[in-house]
Design an enzyme around this catalytic site. Structure first.
Site, PDB file in Angstrom:
ATOM      1  N   HIS A 102      18.477  62.803  42.742  1.00  0.00           N
ATOM      2  CA  HIS A 102      18.296  64.040  41.989  1.00  0.00           C
ATOM      3  C   HIS A 102      19.639  64.751  41.786  1.00  0.00           C
ATOM      4  O   HIS A 102      19.957  65.196  40.684  1.00  0.00           O
ATOM      5  CB  HIS A 102      17.343  64.983  42.737  1.00  0.00           C
ATOM      6  CG  HIS A 102      15.906  64.825  42.380  1.00  0.00           C
ATOM      7  ND1 HIS A 102      15.180  63.710  42.725  1.00  0.00           N
ATOM      8  CD2 HIS A 102      15.038  65.652  41.728  1.00  0.00           C
ATOM      9  CE1 HIS A 102      13.932  63.857  42.309  1.00  0.00           C
ATOM     10  NE2 HIS A 102      13.814  65.017  41.688  1.00  0.00           N
ATOM     11  N   ARG A 155      16.733  69.996  46.617  1.00  0.00           N
ATOM     12  CA  ARG A 155      16.302  68.843  47.420  1.00  0.00           C
ATOM     13  C   ARG A 155      16.413  69.127  48.916  1.00  0.00           C
ATOM     14  O   ARG A 155      15.663  68.588  49.724  1.00  0.00           O
ATOM     15  CB  ARG A 155      17.131  67.603  47.057  1.00  0.00           C
ATOM     16  CG  ARG A 155      17.053  67.218  45.608  1.00  0.00           C
ATOM     17  CD  ARG A 155      15.626  66.936  45.196  1.00  0.00           C
ATOM     18  NE  ARG A 155      15.161  65.643  45.694  1.00  0.00           N
ATOM     19  CZ  ARG A 155      13.903  65.231  45.641  1.00  0.00           C
ATOM     20  NH1 ARG A 155      12.967  66.027  45.161  1.00  0.00           N
ATOM     21  NH2 ARG A 155      13.574  64.040  46.080  1.00  0.00           N
ATOM     22  N   HIS A 197      15.860  65.901  51.146  1.00  0.00           N
ATOM     23  CA  HIS A 197      17.202  65.373  51.380  1.00  0.00           C
ATOM     24  C   HIS A 197      17.972  66.241  52.364  1.00  0.00           C
ATOM     25  O   HIS A 197      17.750  67.457  52.463  1.00  0.00           O
ATOM     26  CB  HIS A 197      17.999  65.308  50.072  1.00  0.00           C
ATOM     27  CG  HIS A 197      17.691  64.117  49.235  1.00  0.00           C
ATOM     28  ND1 HIS A 197      18.081  62.836  49.572  1.00  0.00           N
ATOM     29  CD2 HIS A 197      17.011  63.997  48.064  1.00  0.00           C
ATOM     30  CE1 HIS A 197      17.666  61.995  48.645  1.00  0.00           C
ATOM     31  NE2 HIS A 197      17.006  62.669  47.722  1.00  0.00           N
ATOM     32  N   ASP A 227      23.410  64.247  51.845  1.00  0.00           N
ATOM     33  CA  ASP A 227      22.891  63.388  50.769  1.00  0.00           C
ATOM     34  C   ASP A 227      23.207  64.005  49.408  1.00  0.00           C
ATOM     35  O   ASP A 227      23.612  63.317  48.464  1.00  0.00           O
ATOM     36  CB  ASP A 227      21.366  63.244  50.859  1.00  0.00           C
ATOM     37  CG  ASP A 227      20.881  62.660  52.161  1.00  0.00           C
ATOM     38  OD1 ASP A 227      21.655  61.955  52.831  1.00  0.00           O
ATOM     39  OD2 ASP A 227      19.708  62.908  52.503  1.00  0.00           O
TER      40      ASP A 227
END
Length: 499
Positions: free
Chosen positions: A378, A411, A417, A421
């Site tokens: 994403h 995220r 996440h 990340d």
């Protein structure tokens, strides 16, 4: 030889003429799309300190020697460093076009750093904060009162890596790895924190977008590409669209396994920061920011264009901007695709799985629980789209990147996440952005989109419904509900009409 010399001189003239307007206000303002230095009471600051402590242990090693050489380096030093990465000598004599590009872009790298430092509050350098000696003590007096945020060395390294990976696409992973190392070295010297480095790499990607907005720089890049092909003997062939109508297949994209470090160990300073960010994210979920993060779980193309429309300054969709929509369709899977090899290699557990907690959006938990977390697809996709859209509309760059940054942070907030990340995902997105400039299909469609946006492509490109000849549309392609209430030029029956 005469032809080579004259061509080189001509390239410099073009650069000077076309790029002279890349002045201070054209440089991206980091203060508008990046968070500032961490507060001294934050876990991020503790992470910075622990990385500083680690850097001190590296000073007597080979990395320490490299760090000392990297500090305050000039363009010839960067040329030499990247020469080792690609196996071809880069220098003023061997590759004058590439050398001139490095010299030119360094000027704007320095300007970008200077402006960024003025956009944020003063951040004491590590050796100043702890009243300790740096790796380069004889220069400490020159930098004591200059803010450390962001890192010049990290910006230069990543900026050159992105530009050079366009010029030498066959060596893209080696180049990106080399560029990444410049940031690590700046921590070892004691002149920079890790947060300085992280911000600098993102600022570098924004600066590369601005550089691409100038005809002279693009001419220099094209000359550099031809020069590299000649000295290396490598003939690059741009691929056709894949069966999925993408500009590249996954195996043609930069491989993050080869240029990013492994995800943080569970007992590292970065892992502690990741855990803290997860907890902070949980507290944000009940807020408006949390709801935006939940909405941003959606990564459909139409949704992505919708969230970037406000920042871009016009509605972006399949009906209002069909050629731009086609461009985005053809690169839709690339941001995530460039993370796949790394995800599969490390298979890092996602936060909700490792901590056995719920996310803010449960419907996707079963789908993603067995997909590696590092790096975030994403975050990569959002950053990639913002960079491409910013090249189309440089005036909107800061707003686009701010929205992309928020998209990535969502995220973390939703629990899908870790922060590291997301940080890594944005770098992957910038690497794919550079890679796209080696696709003839992308560059051809990009030029069509520019004409669509400035209104020179023709009426057909903004007509939303060819089947209804009586429908009336604005020049921007928005269908009118009933007759227009104001006089002006509209589109009807695929023609411009005065109503």
């Amino acid at each position: 030889m005469y032809k080579e010399t004259m061509r080189f001189i001509y390239s410099l003239v073009i650069a000077a003429f076309c790029c002279g307007n890349l002045h201070a206000q054209a440089i991206p303002d980091a203060g508008r799309f990046l968070p500032g230095p961490p507060a001294e009471t934050s876990v991020d600051y503790i992470k910075d300190y622990l990385q500083y402590a680690w850097g001190k242990t590296m000073r007597s090693t080979e990395l320490g020697t490299q760090a000392k050489n990297d500090f305050n380096a000039k363009a010839p030093y960067y040329l030499n460093a990247f020469s080792q990465a690609i196996g071809v000598t880069l220098s003023n004599t061997e590759t004058p076009y590439i050398a001139e590009l490095f010299e030119y872009c360094m000027e704007y790298g320095n300007k970008s750093i200077k402006q960024a430092k003025s956009s944020f509050s003063y951040f004491r350098r590590p050796y100043v904060r702890f009243d300790e000696e740096s790796l380069i003590p004889d220069q400490q007096g020159d930098y004591t009162y200059e803010s450390s945020f962001p890192s010049r060395e990290a910006l230069m390294g990543w900026m050159y890596a992105l530009l050079l990976s366009e010029i030498c696409p066959d060596k893209q992973d080696n180049i990106l790895s080399c560029g990444y190392q410049f940031g690590q070295a700046s921590v070892v010297t004691g002149y920079h924190w890790d947060s300085d480095v992280l911000a600098a790499r993102l600022l570098a990607s924004a600066l590369v977008v601005r550089l691409h907005d100038h005809t002279g720089v693009n001419a220099m890049i094209n000359s550099a590409k031809a020069e590299y092909a000649k000295v290396s003997g490598v003939t690059y062939v741009s691929p056709s669209l894949t069966e999925e109508n993408q500009y590249y297949s996954n195996d043609q994209l930069p491989d993050a396994v080869n240029y990013l470090p492994a995800p943080p160990d569970t007992v590292s300073a970065f892992a502690a920061t990741d855990l803290n960010k997860f907890i902070e994210g949980k507290n944000i979920r009940p807020t408006d920011e949390g709801q935006t993060a939940i909405d941003d779980v959606n990564n459909d193309l139409d949704y992505l264009l919708q969230i970037f429309s406000s920042a871009f300054g016009r509605t972006l969709s399949s009906t209002t901007t069909p050629e731009l929509y086609k461009l985005c369709e053809n690169m839709y899977y690339l941001g995530d695709g460039a993370t796949r090899s790394c995800k599969n290699y490390y298979m890092r557990p996602r936060p909700y799985k490792q901590l056995n907690e719920a996310t803010a959006y449960p419907p996707a938990e079963n789908i993603e629980k067995n997909i590696g977390a590092y790096p975030s697809g994403h975050a990569s996709t959002g950053w990639l789209y913002a960079l491409v859209l910013a090249e189309l509309n440089p005036d909107a760059e800061e707003d686009l990147l701010a929205r992309a940054y928020q998209y990535g942070q969502g995220r973390v907030i939703t629990g899908y996440h870790w922060q590291s990340d997301v940080d890594a995902g944005r770098l992957v997105g910038s690497a794919v952005y550079a890679r796209l400039h080696n696709s003839e299909e992308f560059l051809k469609q990009f030029e069509i989109v520019k004409k669509e946006l400035d209104g020179t492509l023709g009426v057909r490109s903004v007509t939303a419904d060819q089947a209804d000849d009586a429908a009336v549309y604005t020049i921007g392609g928005v269908r009118m509900l009933g007759e227009p209430s104001q006089k002006g030029v509209y589109i009807q029956d695929n023609k411009k009409v005065l109503r």
